[in-house]
Write an enzyme that holds these catalytic residues in place. Structure first.
Site, PDB file in Angstrom:
ATOM      1  CE  LYS A 207      -3.005   1.516  -8.474  1.00 37.59           C
ATOM      2  NZ  LYS A 207      -1.983   2.549  -8.398  1.00 37.59           N
ATOM      3  CD  GLU A 213      -1.049  -7.432   4.599  1.00 37.91           C
ATOM      4  OE1 GLU A 213      -1.196  -7.608   3.354  1.00 37.91           O
ATOM      5  OE2 GLU A 213       0.020  -7.036   5.092  1.00 37.91           O
ATOM      6  N   GLY A 269      -2.222   4.356  -4.413  1.00 36.22           N
ATOM      7  CA  GLY A 269      -3.038   3.919  -3.279  1.00 36.22           C
ATOM      8  C   GLY A 269      -3.213   5.003  -2.224  1.00 36.22           C
ATOM      9  NE  ARG A 270       2.723   7.199  -1.547  1.00 34.27           N
ATOM     10  CZ  ARG A 270       3.236   6.218  -2.278  1.00 34.27           C
ATOM     11  NH1 ARG A 270       2.746   4.993  -2.170  1.00 34.27           N
ATOM     12  NH2 ARG A 270       4.222   6.428  -3.118  1.00 34.27           N
ATOM     13  CD  GLU A 355       3.134   3.080   0.804  1.00 30.47           C
ATOM     14  OE1 GLU A 355       3.201   2.072   1.527  1.00 30.47           O
ATOM     15  OE2 GLU A 355       2.128   3.351   0.139  1.00 30.47           O
ATOM     16  CG  HIS A 386      -2.287  17.002  29.456  1.00 26.58           C
ATOM     17  ND1 HIS A 386      -2.073  17.627  30.652  1.00 26.58           N
ATOM     18  CD2 HIS A 386      -3.143  17.789  28.765  1.00 26.58           C
ATOM     19  CE1 HIS A 386      -2.796  18.735  30.716  1.00 26.58           C
ATOM     20  NE2 HIS A 386      -3.461  18.860  29.573  1.00 26.58           N
ATOM     21  CE  LYS A 506       2.716  -5.107  -0.340  1.00 29.36           C
ATOM     22  NZ  LYS A 506       2.092  -4.591  -1.553  1.00 29.36           N
TER      23      LYS A 506
HETATM   24  O1  F6P Z   1       1.799  -0.711   1.512  1.00 34.36           O
HETATM   25  C1  F6P Z   1       2.028  -0.963   0.154  1.00 34.36           C
HETATM   26  C2  F6P Z   1       0.784  -0.768  -0.648  1.00 34.36           C
HETATM   27  O2  F6P Z   1       1.081  -1.120  -1.949  1.00 34.36           O
HETATM   28  C3  F6P Z   1       0.228   0.649  -0.552  1.00 34.36           C
HETATM   29  O3  F6P Z   1       0.851   1.530  -1.402  1.00 34.36           O
HETATM   30  C4  F6P Z   1      -1.211   0.427  -0.849  1.00 34.36           C
HETATM   31  O4  F6P Z   1      -1.990   1.517  -0.459  1.00 34.36           O
HETATM   32  C5  F6P Z   1      -1.460  -0.818  -0.043  1.00 34.36           C
HETATM   33  O5  F6P Z   1      -0.282  -1.596  -0.203  1.00 34.36           O
HETATM   34  C6  F6P Z   1      -2.672  -1.597  -0.418  1.00 34.36           C
HETATM   35  O6  F6P Z   1      -2.647  -2.016  -1.750  1.00 34.36           O
HETATM   36  P1  F6P Z   1      -3.947  -2.514  -2.499  1.00 34.36           P
HETATM   37  O7  F6P Z   1      -4.929  -1.385  -2.541  1.00 34.36           O
HETATM   38  O8  F6P Z   1      -3.505  -2.923  -3.861  1.00 34.36           O
HETATM   39  O9  F6P Z   1      -4.524  -3.679  -1.729  1.00 34.36           O
END
Ligand code: F6P
Length: 543
Positions: A207, A213, A269-270, A355, A386, A506
């Protein structure tokens, strides 16, 4: 300052019920009303929801609905659907529901025709997906795409991977999707080492397009691709597309914005799977099935927006969660899908629920003095039976559990599905009613073993029974949980749509990174634990 929901007489009434509730047993509630199992049910779309095995009486339900009124739940729902800036800490509308509005609906928010924007992107996604699926979209060397690798994390990963797995019965067998999220180099290596770059397409989903990452994985993937295709930069355009709200950063990364699919800051995002974030899923299952998924979401959205609170399934289940969490002290909530294809559903729900409702400050900035967001966890049945079910059956914890199953299997093999579903049904019965000492003795169990074999029962469950795990049913299920989260957040007066807590980690990771790689021993940090760990890590890395 207006009175908080937790100061209201409605909240106090529920506290009163909670104090005497340990004396109530589901066995008695079912004995008292032989029709309880038919009456405490509700339906939405293809989902039949039996909440009769929950620890509630009529008076508790009435009090919960009164609490919802006190929290102005109806008005909050209307405000969300209308695009008001209910995400007040980020000054944003919350409009994931607009992502699944039909083409002929209308919604103008902040002067923008949201429905037209949504469908313009969906149409571009559909055209792109068809080109990839048909083999019309070819890579740098003219080969068709065989593998799509989605690079993203959090909401840019968990939704797509969960839905891809859930809809495996609908996917094109010619195309495989893989999902890279972790910055652990093993993840990218594992997902790419056996691929041919010439037939691989990367979808970089972020987003913000700033996530460490994702950008690190994407850069590394680009190097891998160029190394495999002779280093010609022109290859990137054929093998990389982006999904983001940030066109500038996509361009800075080197992806042609012609190959970018946008969405908007009013999609959290979620909550973003039904936006362009679901592109990998659309490529895998095709635009028609993706649209059926969106229709499924929309069915539940409309129900949530319009159904009376007493029959409103997300409201009912959200209120039950508040009852367990804030009044009966439950700390976790199990989600147990009896559907192998839903094996990533609990992981997906963990971000959606935790979240969102992992907050301890109300919208007005005051600290809550009650429990909020529970820990969501789970595994598909019967595997869980199990592993951890013992603790639910005979442990000391209160763990409300959702059992999700389908009458029709995606693949029917003789009577296996019937056997599978008999487990599904047996578990909620055993959890609710248990086995008394008299029943155990009547089976001839030696007296010393009786206490060990007694099952106290009274463990609450909700059964969600669908017809079949179709794209539409999946959309319904996801929207159901989204709106459960909203209901809970509204009662708790917190903001389910921000996530400030994730930011600190972060920032600190970015500050620490140079200390791990610097050639000379780096200056000490503020704490002795981190200093010692850095020293050991560097030594083991030969630095
Ligand atoms: O984990 C924090 C967060 O901001 C989430 O809310 C989001 O889904 C994720 O990082 C990834 O963010 P982006 O889509 O901006 O890379």
């Amino acid at each position: 300052m207006s009175e908080h929901v937790s100061d209201s007489v409605e909240w106090q009434a529920l506290q009163g019920y909670a104090e005497k509730f340990s004396a109530v047993h589901l066995r008695e509630l079912f004995d008292a009303d032989p029709r309880r199992g038919e009456l405490l049910t509700a339906e939405v779309g293809d989902l039949y929801v039996d909440y009769s095995k929950n620890l509630v009486t009529d008076e508790v339900m009435t009090a919960l609905f009164a609490l919802a009124e006190r929290a102005r739940l109806r008005e909050r729902i209307a405000a969300m659907f209308a695009g008001e800036h209910i995400n007040s800490t980020e000054d944003r509308a919350v409009l994931h529901t607009a992502l699944r509005l039909p083409r002929d609906a209308s919604l103008v928010v902040d002067g923008q025709d949201v429905v037209a924007d949504v469908h313009a992107v969906l149409d571009r996604m559909a055209a792109f997906s068809e080109r990839v699926r048909s083999g019309q979209w070819v890579g740098h060397t003219g080969q068709r795409i065989r593998t799509v690798v989605n690079i993203g994390i959090g909401g840019s990963d968990l939704g797509p991977v969960m839905a891809y797995e859930a809809l495996k019965a609908y996917k094109d067998p010619q195309i495989e999707c893989r999902f890279v999220s972790n910055i652990d180099p093993t993840d990218l290596w594992q997902k790419t080492h056996d691929l041919d770059p010439a037939s691989t397409l990367f979808i970089v989903v972020s987003k913000t397009f700033t996530t460490q990452e994702t950008l690190t994985n994407a850069r590394q993937a680009r190097d891998w691709l160029l190394a495999g295709l002779g280093g010609d930069q022109a290859a990137v355009a054929k093998h990389f597309v982006a999904v983001s709200t940030n066109a500038q950063r996509v361009a800075d990364f080197g992806i042609d914005t012609q190959n970018m699919f946008g969405f908007w800051d009013w999609v959290g995002g979620r909550y973003s799977l039904p936006s362009a974030v679901g592109l990998s899923v659309m490529v895998a299952v095709g635009p028609e099935h993706f649209r059926a998924l969106l229709d499924g979401y929309h069915t539940v959205d409309e129900h949530f927006r319009t159904a009376p609170l007493e029959q409103n399934v997300p409201v009912l289940l959200g209120l039950l969660n508040v009852w367990y969490d804030s009044f009966l002290g439950a700390q976790s909530h199990a989600v147990l899908p009896y559907a192998q294809y839903l094996h990533r559903f609990a992981a997906y729900l963990q971000q959606l629920t935790m979240e969102s409702n992992g907050k301890s400050v109300r919208l007005d900035g005051t600290e809550v003095e009650y429990q909020t967001g529970e820990i969501f966890w789970g595994e598909p049945g019967t595997n869980g039976q199990h592993a951890f079910y013992q603790l639910i059956h005979q442990g000391t914890k209160l763990i409300p559990a959702d059992f999700i199953g389908f009458s029709q299997p995606n693949h029917d093999l003789g009577e296996m599905h019937d056997l599978f579903m008999s487990n599904f049904l047996a578990q909620t019965g055993a959890l609710a009613f248990g086995r008394t000492a008299e029943q155990v003795r009547a089976e001839g169990v030696p007296e010393a073993l009786v206490p060990h074999k007694v099952m106290r029962g009274n463990h609450p469950t909700t059964t969600i029974l669908g017809r079949e795990l179709t794209p539409a049913a999946l959309g319904q299920l996801i929207a159901l949980y989204e709106h459960i989260v909203f209901t809970q957040g509204t009662i708790w007066e917190i903001n389910p749509f921000d996530q400030w807590g994730v930011e600190l980690g972060k920032v600190m990771a970015n500050q620490l990174a140079p200390k791990l790689t610097a050639p000379e021993a780096p200056p000490a940090t503020d704490d002795s634990s981190t200093n010692a760990l850095i020293a050991r890590y560097r030594a083991q890395r030969g630095r």
